[in-house]
Scaffold this motif. Structure first.
Motif, PDB file in Angstrom:
ATOM      1  N   ARG A 114       8.714  22.604   5.632  1.00  0.00           N
ATOM      2  CA  ARG A 114       9.297  23.885   6.010  1.00  0.00           C
ATOM      3  C   ARG A 114       8.297  24.619   6.878  1.00  0.00           C
ATOM      4  NH1 ARG A 114       8.970  28.845   2.134  1.00  0.00           N
ATOM      5  NH2 ARG A 114       6.927  28.733   3.135  1.00  0.00           N
ATOM      6  N   SER A 115       8.780  25.201   7.963  1.00  0.00           N
ATOM      7  CA  SER A 115       7.910  25.922   8.876  1.00  0.00           C
ATOM      8  C   SER A 115       8.580  27.231   9.272  1.00  0.00           C
ATOM      9  CB  SER A 115       7.607  25.069  10.111  1.00  0.00           C
ATOM     10  OG  SER A 115       6.697  25.716  10.962  1.00  0.00           O
ATOM     11  N   ARG A 116       7.831  28.354   9.132  1.00  0.00           N
ATOM     12  CA  ARG A 116       8.407  29.670   9.404  1.00  0.00           C
ATOM     13  C   ARG A 116       7.484  30.474  10.331  1.00  0.00           C
ATOM     14  NH1 ARG A 116       9.124  32.762   3.925  1.00  0.00           N
ATOM     15  NH2 ARG A 116       6.866  32.443   3.942  1.00  0.00           N
ATOM     16  N   ARG A 117       8.070  31.495  10.933  1.00  0.00           N
ATOM     17  CA  ARG A 117       7.316  32.440  11.746  1.00  0.00           C
ATOM     18  C   ARG A 117       7.789  33.862  11.450  1.00  0.00           C
ATOM     19  NH1 ARG A 117       4.944  28.469  12.215  1.00  0.00           N
ATOM     20  NH2 ARG A 117       3.984  27.516  14.059  1.00  0.00           N
ATOM     21  N   ARG A 118       6.895  34.818  11.671  1.00  0.00           N
ATOM     22  CA  ARG A 118       7.239  36.235  11.591  1.00  0.00           C
ATOM     23  C   ARG A 118       6.666  36.902  12.830  1.00  0.00           C
ATOM     24  NH1 ARG A 118       5.526  39.718   6.411  1.00  0.00           N
ATOM     25  NH2 ARG A 118       3.460  39.245   7.266  1.00  0.00           N
ATOM     26  N   ASP A 119       7.510  37.553  13.603  1.00  0.00           N
ATOM     27  CA  ASP A 119       7.104  38.060  14.916  1.00  0.00           C
ATOM     28  C   ASP A 119       6.188  39.271  14.850  1.00  0.00           C
ATOM     29  OD1 ASP A 119       8.609  36.063  16.118  1.00  0.00           O
ATOM     30  OD2 ASP A 119      10.421  37.284  16.119  1.00  0.00           O
ATOM     31  N   GLY A 120       6.127  39.956  13.704  1.00  0.00           N
ATOM     32  CA  GLY A 120       5.252  41.108  13.584  1.00  0.00           C
ATOM     33  C   GLY A 120       5.252  41.645  12.170  1.00  0.00           C
ATOM     34  N   PHE A 169       0.848  -1.189   0.000  1.00  0.00           N
ATOM     35  CA  PHE A 169       0.000   0.000   0.000  1.00  0.00           C
ATOM     36  C   PHE A 169       0.887   1.244   0.000  1.00  0.00           C
ATOM     37  CE2 PHE A 169      -1.680   3.351   2.759  1.00  0.00           C
ATOM     38  CZ  PHE A 169      -2.904   3.621   2.186  1.00  0.00           C
ATOM     39  N   ALA A 170       0.498   2.283  -0.752  1.00  0.00           N
ATOM     40  CA  ALA A 170       1.283   3.520  -0.838  1.00  0.00           C
ATOM     41  C   ALA A 170       0.362   4.717  -0.683  1.00  0.00           C
ATOM     42  CB  ALA A 170       2.031   3.606  -2.166  1.00  0.00           C
ATOM     43  N   ARG A 171       0.920   5.799  -0.086  1.00  0.00           N
ATOM     44  CA  ARG A 171       0.162   7.031   0.081  1.00  0.00           C
ATOM     45  C   ARG A 171       1.097   8.224  -0.057  1.00  0.00           C
ATOM     46  NH1 ARG A 171      -2.321   7.115   5.550  1.00  0.00           N
ATOM     47  NH2 ARG A 171      -0.326   7.979   6.231  1.00  0.00           N
ATOM     48  N   VAL A 172       0.629   9.263  -0.752  1.00  0.00           N
ATOM     49  CA  VAL A 172       1.356  10.521  -0.887  1.00  0.00           C
ATOM     50  C   VAL A 172       0.418  11.642  -0.476  1.00  0.00           C
ATOM     51  CG1 VAL A 172       2.605  12.079  -2.430  1.00  0.00           C
ATOM     52  CG2 VAL A 172       2.744   9.603  -2.785  1.00  0.00           C
ATOM     53  N   GLU A 173       0.883  12.511   0.419  1.00  0.00           N
ATOM     54  CA  GLU A 173       0.082  13.634   0.893  1.00  0.00           C
ATOM     55  C   GLU A 173       0.907  14.913   0.855  1.00  0.00           C
ATOM     56  OE1 GLU A 173      -3.228  11.902   4.053  1.00  0.00           O
ATOM     57  OE2 GLU A 173      -1.369  12.791   4.795  1.00  0.00           O
ATOM     58  N   ALA A 174       0.250  16.019   0.536  1.00  0.00           N
ATOM     59  CA  ALA A 174       0.868  17.341   0.580  1.00  0.00           C
ATOM     60  C   ALA A 174      -0.041  18.254   1.391  1.00  0.00           C
ATOM     61  CB  ALA A 174       1.077  17.905  -0.824  1.00  0.00           C
ATOM     62  N   TYR A 175       0.551  19.157   2.152  1.00  0.00           N
ATOM     63  CA  TYR A 175      -0.258  20.029   3.005  1.00  0.00           C
ATOM     64  C   TYR A 175       0.339  21.432   3.032  1.00  0.00           C
ATOM     65  CZ  TYR A 175       3.441  19.577   6.510  1.00  0.00           C
ATOM     66  OH  TYR A 175       4.646  19.617   7.155  1.00  0.00           O
ATOM     67  N   THR A 176      -0.502  22.373   3.392  1.00  0.00           N
ATOM     68  CA  THR A 176      -0.060  23.743   3.632  1.00  0.00           C
ATOM     69  C   THR A 176      -0.866  24.297   4.792  1.00  0.00           C
ATOM     70  OG1 THR A 176       0.244  25.947   2.652  1.00  0.00           O
ATOM     71  CG2 THR A 176      -1.673  24.689   1.938  1.00  0.00           C
ATOM     72  N   LYS A 177      -0.229  25.130   5.605  1.00  0.00           N
ATOM     73  CA  LYS A 177      -0.884  25.732   6.774  1.00  0.00           C
ATOM     74  C   LYS A 177      -0.511  27.214   6.846  1.00  0.00           C
ATOM     75  CE  LYS A 177      -0.414  21.426   9.428  1.00  0.00           C
ATOM     76  NZ  LYS A 177       0.081  20.822  10.695  1.00  0.00           N
ATOM     77  N   ARG A 178      -1.466  28.016   7.249  1.00  0.00           N
ATOM     78  CA  ARG A 178      -1.224  29.438   7.451  1.00  0.00           C
ATOM     79  C   ARG A 178      -1.708  29.813   8.848  1.00  0.00           C
ATOM     80  NH1 ARG A 178      -3.958  34.563   6.058  1.00  0.00           N
ATOM     81  NH2 ARG A 178      -5.786  33.321   5.502  1.00  0.00           N
ATOM     82  N   TYR A 179      -0.844  30.429   9.631  1.00  0.00           N
ATOM     83  CA  TYR A 179      -1.154  30.797  11.003  1.00  0.00           C
ATOM     84  C   TYR A 179      -1.398  32.306  11.082  1.00  0.00           C
ATOM     85  CZ  TYR A 179       0.898  26.203  11.811  1.00  0.00           C
ATOM     86  OH  TYR A 179       1.187  24.860  11.756  1.00  0.00           O
ATOM     87  N   ARG A 180      -2.536  32.687  11.673  1.00  0.00           N
ATOM     88  CA  ARG A 180      -2.917  34.090  11.770  1.00  0.00           C
ATOM     89  C   ARG A 180      -3.160  34.481  13.229  1.00  0.00           C
ATOM     90  NH1 ARG A 180      -7.893  34.615  10.204  1.00  0.00           N
ATOM     91  NH2 ARG A 180      -8.461  32.442   9.779  1.00  0.00           N
ATOM     92  N   ASP A 181      -2.853  35.724  13.547  1.00  0.00           N
ATOM     93  CA  ASP A 181      -3.136  36.277  14.884  1.00  0.00           C
ATOM     94  C   ASP A 181      -2.498  35.443  15.987  1.00  0.00           C
ATOM     95  OD1 ASP A 181      -4.695  38.288  13.713  1.00  0.00           O
ATOM     96  OD2 ASP A 181      -6.502  37.057  13.776  1.00  0.00           O
ATOM     97  N   ARG A 233       2.232  43.069  27.184  1.00  0.00           N
ATOM     98  CA  ARG A 233       3.121  41.914  27.318  1.00  0.00           C
ATOM     99  C   ARG A 233       2.918  40.904  26.194  1.00  0.00           C
ATOM    100  NH1 ARG A 233       5.401  41.583  32.444  1.00  0.00           N
ATOM    101  NH2 ARG A 233       5.658  43.717  33.172  1.00  0.00           N
ATOM    102  N   PHE A 234       1.717  40.858  25.614  1.00  0.00           N
ATOM    103  CA  PHE A 234       1.444  39.927  24.520  1.00  0.00           C
ATOM    104  C   PHE A 234       0.638  40.648  23.450  1.00  0.00           C
ATOM    105  CE2 PHE A 234       1.650  37.416  28.436  1.00  0.00           C
ATOM    106  CZ  PHE A 234       2.662  36.533  28.115  1.00  0.00           C
ATOM    107  N   THR A 235       0.841  40.231  22.195  1.00  0.00           N
ATOM    108  CA  THR A 235       0.082  40.782  21.069  1.00  0.00           C
ATOM    109  C   THR A 235      -0.335  39.648  20.147  1.00  0.00           C
ATOM    110  OG1 THR A 235       1.948  41.078  19.536  1.00  0.00           O
ATOM    111  CG2 THR A 235       1.580  42.828  21.168  1.00  0.00           C
ATOM    112  N   ASN A 236      -1.186  39.951  19.188  1.00  0.00           N
ATOM    113  CA  ASN A 236      -1.578  39.001  18.145  1.00  0.00           C
ATOM    114  C   ASN A 236      -0.842  39.269  16.844  1.00  0.00           C
ATOM    115  OD1 ASN A 236      -4.509  39.168  19.780  1.00  0.00           O
ATOM    116  ND2 ASN A 236      -3.955  37.135  19.049  1.00  0.00           N
ATOM    117  N   ASP A 237       0.374  39.766  16.932  1.00  0.00           N
ATOM    118  CA  ASP A 237       1.118  40.204  15.751  1.00  0.00           C
ATOM    119  C   ASP A 237       1.876  39.084  15.047  1.00  0.00           C
ATOM    120  OD1 ASP A 237       0.261  42.779  16.101  1.00  0.00           O
ATOM    121  OD2 ASP A 237       2.030  43.417  17.236  1.00  0.00           O
ATOM    122  N   MET A 238       2.037  37.924  15.669  1.00  0.00           N
ATOM    123  CA  MET A 238       2.833  36.866  15.049  1.00  0.00           C
ATOM    124  C   MET A 238       2.015  36.145  13.976  1.00  0.00           C
ATOM    125  SD  MET A 238       4.686  33.510  16.767  1.00  0.00           S
ATOM    126  CE  MET A 238       5.807  34.473  17.765  1.00  0.00           C
TER     127      MET A 238
END
Length: 267
Positions: free
Chosen positions: A135-141, A79-91, A101-106
């Protein structure tokens, strides 16, 4: 299928609506195509909205997911399986300045592909191998530079095999490989007015340590009695006794660096 989900936090008095959808198509008796998309939410923690040392105006964080894949039975036992995904993180919640002390800017994103090949010959033998690139990335603001996420793993692979030479005995092995952990290194040091030395950090998570490689072995013995069954097993974790790095430690004056390792061989 399509739908939505409503969540509400009685603590923060906030609510969210998040849509979900999925699709499955049987191309032929041996091939199935699947796709799904949805949005997921997470409310701030109590200490993050505390009025004294947090930010009571924090909003929920959101993540938009989409995945597509194809499964195919190549043979009766393969049995074989191939999967591709994408995610976008907001606020996403990030540390702010001294006034907030905390923001929703990331924000952030992640994407990848995974391949799985599974073999099953009944009770005598089964095994599977998987390999993933991501690949996974973040942007602080807003306006800030993107950087690699703390848990980013560009490559990972797993090989599992289990064999029963007799109905009473079974032996197995699991080999795992991951890209090494990311750390924020000290690029220099300076001396304060009181004479103490302090490290100067470089870019966040800009140094990747050596890969994580671990082999686990297992032997199992089954005793079948008239009305019940007893399983006894023995395992050796990290059988190669590999010193997989977990992070970095610096001396008090930041003049020396030492890697800290994960657990050694454990029977």
């Amino acid at each position: 299928a399509a739908g939505g989900r409503h969540d509400r936090s009685e603590f923060t008095k906030q609510g969210t609506w998040t849509p979900r959808a999925s699709l499955e198509w049987r191309a032929d008796p041996a091939t199935t195509v699947r796709a799904a998309a949805g949005t997921y939410s997470q409310f701030p923690k109590g200490w993050q909205v505390n009025k004294d040392f947090g930010n009571p105006n924090l909003k929920p964080s959101f993540a938009d997911h989409a995945v597509a894949g194809i499964e195919r039975r190549l043979a009766r036992w393969l049995f074989a399986r191939v999967e591709a995904y994408t995610k976008r993180y907001r606020d996403q919640i990030a540390d702010g300045d001294d006034m907030t002390r905390f923001t929703n800017d990331m924000s952030g994103d992640a994407r990848g592909v995974e391949v799985l090949l599974k073999e099953n010959l009944g009770e005598r033998f089964f095994g599977w191998i998987s390999y993933a690139r991501s690949r996974s990335r973040r942007r602080d603001g807003p306006g800030q530079r993107w950087h690699r996420y703390e848990y980013d793993q560009p490559a990972s692979a797993t090989l599992v095999a289990s064999w029963a030479p007799t109905p009473a005995w079974r032996v197995g092995a699991k080999l795992r490989y991951n890209s090494g952990p990311l750390v924020t290194p000290n690029v220099s040091r300076n001396q304060a007015a009181d004479g103490e030395w302090h490290g100067v950090e470089g870019a966040p998570y800009s140094l990747r340590l050596a890969p994580y490689v671990r082999l686990d072995l297992r032997v199992e013995r089954t005793f079948r009695l008239s009305r019940w069954k007893l399983n006894l097993y023995g395992e050796v974790l990290n059988a190669l006794n590999r010193a997989n790095p977990a992070g970095l430690e610096y001396s008090i004056d930041s003049s020396e660096t030492r890697e800290t390792d994960n657990f050694p061989r454990i029977p």
